[in-house]
Each structure stands twice: as C-alpha cells, then as structure tokens.
Design a protein around this motif. Structure first.
Motif, PDB file in Angstrom:
ATOM      1  N   GLU A 122       0.829  -1.209   0.000  1.00 21.51           N
ATOM      2  CA  GLU A 122       0.000   0.000   0.000  1.00 21.51           C
ATOM      3  C   GLU A 122       0.863   1.259   0.000  1.00 21.51           C
ATOM      4  O   GLU A 122       0.572   2.225  -0.703  1.00 21.51           O
ATOM      5  CB  GLU A 122      -0.930  -0.008   1.214  1.00 21.51           C
ATOM      6  CG  GLU A 122      -2.058  -1.003   1.119  1.00 21.51           C
ATOM      7  CD  GLU A 122      -2.905  -1.047   2.387  1.00 21.51           C
ATOM      8  OE1 GLU A 122      -2.952  -0.026   3.122  1.00 21.51           O
ATOM      9  OE2 GLU A 122      -3.521  -2.101   2.640  1.00 21.51           O
ATOM     10  N   ASP A 123       1.940   1.237   0.792  1.00 20.65           N
ATOM     11  CA  ASP A 123       2.859   2.375   0.827  1.00 20.65           C
ATOM     12  C   ASP A 123       3.501   2.587  -0.549  1.00 20.65           C
ATOM     13  O   ASP A 123       3.664   3.727  -1.003  1.00 20.65           O
ATOM     14  CB  ASP A 123       3.945   2.161   1.880  1.00 20.65           C
ATOM     15  CG  ASP A 123       3.400   2.176   3.301  1.00 20.65           C
ATOM     16  OD1 ASP A 123       2.258   2.638   3.516  1.00 20.65           O
ATOM     17  OD2 ASP A 123       4.128   1.695   4.205  1.00 20.65           O
ATOM     18  N   ALA A 124       3.856   1.497  -1.218  1.00 20.59           N
ATOM     19  CA  ALA A 124       4.448   1.591  -2.557  1.00 20.59           C
ATOM     20  C   ALA A 124       3.431   2.156  -3.544  1.00 20.59           C
ATOM     21  O   ALA A 124       3.784   2.976  -4.405  1.00 20.59           O
ATOM     22  CB  ALA A 124       4.953   0.229  -3.020  1.00 20.59           C
ATOM     23  N   ALA A 125       2.182   1.754  -3.426  1.00 24.34           N
ATOM     24  CA  ALA A 125       1.142   2.266  -4.328  1.00 24.34           C
ATOM     25  C   ALA A 125       0.966   3.779  -4.147  1.00 24.34           C
ATOM     26  O   ALA A 125       0.816   4.516  -5.129  1.00 24.34           O
ATOM     27  CB  ALA A 125      -0.180   1.539  -4.086  1.00 24.34           C
ATOM     28  N   ARG A 126       1.005   4.250  -2.897  1.00 25.15           N
ATOM     29  CA  ARG A 126       0.901   5.695  -2.654  1.00 25.15           C
ATOM     30  C   ARG A 126       2.107   6.430  -3.251  1.00 25.15           C
ATOM     31  O   ARG A 126       1.962   7.484  -3.877  1.00 25.15           O
ATOM     32  CB  ARG A 126       0.791   5.984  -1.157  1.00 25.15           C
ATOM     33  CG  ARG A 126      -0.617   5.872  -0.613  1.00 25.15           C
ATOM     34  CD  ARG A 126      -0.736   6.442   0.789  1.00 25.15           C
ATOM     35  NE  ARG A 126       0.027   5.681   1.783  1.00 25.15           N
ATOM     36  CZ  ARG A 126      -0.380   4.543   2.324  1.00 25.15           C
ATOM     37  NH1 ARG A 126      -1.531   4.024   1.991  1.00 25.15           N
ATOM     38  NH2 ARG A 126       0.372   3.927   3.218  1.00 25.15           N
ATOM     39  N   ALA A 127       3.289   5.855  -3.074  1.00 28.31           N
ATOM     40  CA  ALA A 127       4.496   6.472  -3.634  1.00 28.31           C
ATOM     41  C   ALA A 127       4.442   6.474  -5.164  1.00 28.31           C
ATOM     42  O   ALA A 127       4.878   7.435  -5.804  1.00 28.31           O
ATOM     43  CB  ALA A 127       5.744   5.722  -3.145  1.00 28.31           C
ATOM     44  N   ARG A 128       3.870   5.432  -5.744  1.00 23.89           N
ATOM     45  CA  ARG A 128       3.723   5.360  -7.197  1.00 23.89           C
ATOM     46  C   ARG A 128       2.810   6.475  -7.702  1.00 23.89           C
ATOM     47  O   ARG A 128       3.073   7.109  -8.726  1.00 23.89           O
ATOM     48  CB  ARG A 128       3.187   3.992  -7.604  1.00 23.89           C
ATOM     49  CG  ARG A 128       3.322   3.694  -9.071  1.00 23.89           C
ATOM     50  CD  ARG A 128       2.838   2.297  -9.435  1.00 23.89           C
ATOM     51  NE  ARG A 128       3.527   1.261  -8.700  1.00 23.89           N
ATOM     52  CZ  ARG A 128       2.949   0.478  -7.777  1.00 23.89           C
ATOM     53  NH1 ARG A 128       1.655   0.599  -7.496  1.00 23.89           N
ATOM     54  NH2 ARG A 128       3.646  -0.432  -7.143  1.00 23.89           N
TER      55      ARG A 128
END
Length: 141
Positions: A122-128
């Motif tokens: 989820e954190d990676a998706a937000r950063a993406r």
C-alpha cells in the motif's frame, strides 16, 4: 553591380539564406524538445511499469514465502536503471518521488509475508501515485 536585377537577385539569395538558417535553428530546437519529451516519457513509463511488475511479483508469492524471487529482483533492477535515466532527464522533484518509490519497493521485498507485506505494498502504491503526479507536472499535463 548597379543593375536592379542583380540587387534583387542578391536580396533574394540573402533572404533565402536567412530563412534557411532560421528554419534550421528553430526546427532543430523543436526536434530536440520532442526527443527530450519522448525520452522522458519512455523513462517514466519504464520506471512505473517495472514498479507495477515488482508489486505484482511480490503479491504472487505464496503467503508464507519471504524470499522475493528472481522476477521481483529483475523488476527492482529495472526500476534502478530507469531511475538513472530519470536522473539525466527530470527535475529534482521527480527524482525525489522516484527515489521514494524505489525505497518503498525495497521495503516490499524486505517485508515479512502477511500484514507487513500488505502495508508495504500500500505504501508503494501511494508512492507510485506521487511519481505519476510528479511526472504529469514535469511534462505539463
């Protein structure tokens, strides 16, 4: 050289030469901007595609598998390569967003299976999403 037709021929030649120079300079600059925009677009797309592929590879692991696997490592390596291209073409704001996404993808790899990995994804998706927003700003979209 006093003949008006000779002066007209000289004036036409000078005008033609000036037009050629201006057209070449303006066209060259336009071509350079087009190339830079295309290269930047390719770098953004490649970086984001590798990020999505990395996340997908990590999601595909069985629930208790901790090792990220060869495919995830390949996608992470591709992200690093594309980020290097972005360093050459993009602004500092884009690079910060890209580096943050790269760190988040590494955290996905290092997260333990289960809730920890889900949170990291989820954190990676937000950063993406931040990279996409930075890319759009960079390209004036």
């Amino acid at each position: 050289m006093g003949d008006p037709s000779q002066w007209a021929a000289w004036a036409a030649a000078v005008t033609s030469m000036a037009t050629l120079v201006v057209t070449t300079v303006v066209g060259g600059r336009r071509e350079q901007r087009t190339w830079a925009r295309d290269a930047l677009t390719d770098a953004f797309v490649g970086f984001l595609e590798a990020s999505w592929a990395h996340s997908d590879a990590m999601k595909a692991l069985s629930g208790d598998q901790a090792n990220p696997g060869e495919r995830a490592e390949e996608h992470y390596a591709e992200m690093r390569s594309r980020l290097t291209r972005l360093r050459l073409l993009a602004s500092a704001q884009v690079l910060e967003a890209g580096q943050e996404l790269l760190r988040r993808q590494r955290a996905v790899q290092e997260a333990p299976p289960g809730a920890g990995r889900e949170q990291a994804l989820e954190d990676a998706a937000r950063a993406r999403r931040r990279v996409v927003a930075a890319a759009k700003r960079e390209m004036g979209l």
